[in-house]
Design an enzyme around this catalytic site. Structure first.
Site, mmCIF file in Angstrom:
data_model
loop_
_atom_site.group_PDB
_atom_site.id
_atom_site.type_symbol
_atom_site.label_atom_id
_atom_site.label_comp_id
_atom_site.label_asym_id
_atom_site.label_seq_id
_atom_site.Cartn_x
_atom_site.Cartn_y
_atom_site.Cartn_z
ATOM 1 N N ARG A 51 0.842 -1.198 0.000
ATOM 2 C CA ARG A 51 0.000 0.000 0.000
ATOM 3 C C ARG A 51 0.874 1.243 0.000
ATOM 4 N NH1 ARG A 51 -2.731 -0.207 5.262
ATOM 5 N NH2 ARG A 51 -3.300 1.917 4.675
ATOM 6 N N VAL A 137 19.183 -15.795 9.362
ATOM 7 C CA VAL A 137 19.412 -16.544 10.604
ATOM 8 C C VAL A 137 20.077 -15.633 11.624
ATOM 9 C CG1 VAL A 137 20.577 -18.508 11.684
ATOM 10 C CG2 VAL A 137 19.651 -18.727 9.364
ATOM 11 N N LYS A 210 15.583 -21.961 10.467
ATOM 12 C CA LYS A 210 16.966 -21.527 10.648
ATOM 13 C C LYS A 210 17.902 -22.726 10.825
ATOM 14 C CE LYS A 210 15.357 -17.205 12.667
ATOM 15 N NZ LYS A 210 15.135 -16.430 13.903
#
Length: 437
Positions: A51, A137, A210
């Site tokens: 937006r 990570v 991760k």
């Protein structure tokens, strides 16, 4: 193909949330330093958003904003695309389009890399472009680059980490104050450490993604999130945390990636679950929403990487580090290291992983109970390290800590205990890490 001499390195950013807005700010505030480090000006040419009128943490010139992300990433003059929108789609399609169009990519998208990383690596290799993702990570902590580059001449054998700040804050609060899970979660939400829907964090999905990335890099093997055994912390009780304290330990949600010797060679195991670790272990001192990753390798030994694992500015720092590297490569007309999956090791199921259990058992208070419980462990070839009895009568309880055995053996032992007449309930089962076999 390198960037033409004399022109800037042009960057497009996908997403302008907490991380994207900080990337935009750093590109603006550190423009002179970035130009000096890269060897050419770094120019922001567009920011794709959902937006145009949404409130943002930093002001972005209206001329840079667009809702047409696909047109932005496929512009011929874009050299690097920074993807910080997250999720699987449209991120995957946009990254692939960017690579096919000739741009290199910097991403912070752990979920996508853990689910479909090979597709992205192959597209980057085909296009001769870079795909970097340090920010995917542990936020600002530099861990992926050390695994990929600094330890490239070593054999990494284990990676053990706290890689989710939300769960670490909750468990730390439970340990320091005696709070229950629900109470600690509510405080984390009030302070902004946990989302309104905390499922991805507290059920271990974020950490599992991760772990897959860490295992893939450390062991040169393709590991996906689906390969990672996952358990969250929603079932961790105040009693579990208190029991850990009594044995000089603390409960942490750990991502554990390791090489395991098998009859056919070495295999990879990757898991995420709560575990008790001794307070003497370096990871035990990681407090609040901080992250830390502990690595073990044959030559370097033990290394620990510690710092803020989330947040807009820390994560943006990791993004900018990758951006500088990728931009330098574009100027030099080269490509950095790509995927390394040459080892192609087997990924073991959780049942074959060796671990230790802490088991709290409500038992009948009568003679012979301890011997019967010990026999149940022995029948599944599980050795007991310690056992203590607490309470009397209706509150009689045995707390057993095992030596290492396969997770399948330990699980079978627990199921055996639950079926015994002398056992009223197995109230807690938690793995124990951080000590040698």
């Amino acid at each position: 193909m390198s960037v033409q001499a004399g022109r800037p390195v042009r960057v497009a950013v996908l997403g302008c949330g907490s991380v994207g807005s900080q990337v935009v700010r750093l590109l603006r505030d550190q423009a002179d330093d970035l130009a000096a480090r890269v060897g050419a000006p770094v120019e922001l040419v567009g920011v794709a958003v959902r937006r145009l009128d949404a409130p943002r943490e930093v002001e972005v010139p209206a001329g840079l904003l667009t809702t047409d992300a696909e047109s932005l990433v496929t512009r011929e003059d874009v050299d690097v695309v920074v993807e910080v929108i997250g999720g699987i789609e449209p991120a995957r399609s946009l990254i692939l389009a960017a690579l096919e169009g000739g741009a290199s990519v910097v991403s912070a998208n752990k979920a996508l890399l853990a689910e479909d990383g090979p597709t992205l690596y192959e597209a980057a290799a085909k296009a001769g472009r870079d795909l970097h993702y340090e920010a995917a990570v542990a936020g600002a902590i530099p861990i992926l680059r050390p695994l990929r580059e600094s330890l490239a001449g070593d054999n990494v054998t284990r990676v053990l980490g706290i890689v989710n700040g939300t769960t670490n804050f909750i468990l730390d609060k439970m340990d320091s104050s005696g709070a229950g899970f629900t109470e600690a979660l509510e405080e984390a939400q009030e302070l902004g450490y946990a989302e309104a829907d905390p499922t991805a964090d507290v059920e271990g999905f974020d950490a599992a993604s991760k772990a897959a990335i860490l295992a893939s890099l450390a062991f040169h093997t393709r590991v996906t999130a689906a390969d990672v055994h996952r358990e969250g912390i929603s079932e961790v009780s105040a009693a579990d945390v208190a029991s850990a304290r009594d044995m000089g330990a603390v409960v942490k949600l750990l991502a554990i990636c390791e090489l395991i010797d098998t009859p056919d060679g070495q295999a990879v195991a990757a898991r995420v679950h709560p575990a008790m670790i001794p307070r003497s272990h370096p990871l035990a001192s990681v407090r609040e929403a901080y992250n830390a990753v502990f690595t073990e390798s044959e030559a370097a030994g033990q290394l620990m990487f510690y710092g803020p694992g989330a947040g807009g500015a820390p994560t943006a720092s990791a993004v900018l580090g990758d951006l500088v590297t990728v931009a330098r490569n574009r100027l030099a007309g080269i490509r950095g290291a790509g995927e390394s999956a040459y080892a192609d090791r087997e990924v073991l199921p959780m049942g074959q992983t060796r671990t230790r259990y802490h088991v709290a058992i409500d038992v009948e208070d009568r003679a012979g109970v301890l011997a019967s419980v010990a026999l149940a462990f022995a029948e599944h070839d599980v050795s007991i390290q310690t056992v203590r009895q607490e309470g009397r009568g209706d509150e009689a309880q045995l707390v057993v800590v095992s030596h290492r055995a396969s997770d399948a053996q330990l699980s079978a032992t627990v199921e055996h205990l639950r079926g015994m007449d002398i056992v009223r309930d197995v109230t807690s089962v938690m793995r124990v890490e951080g000590e040698p076999e």
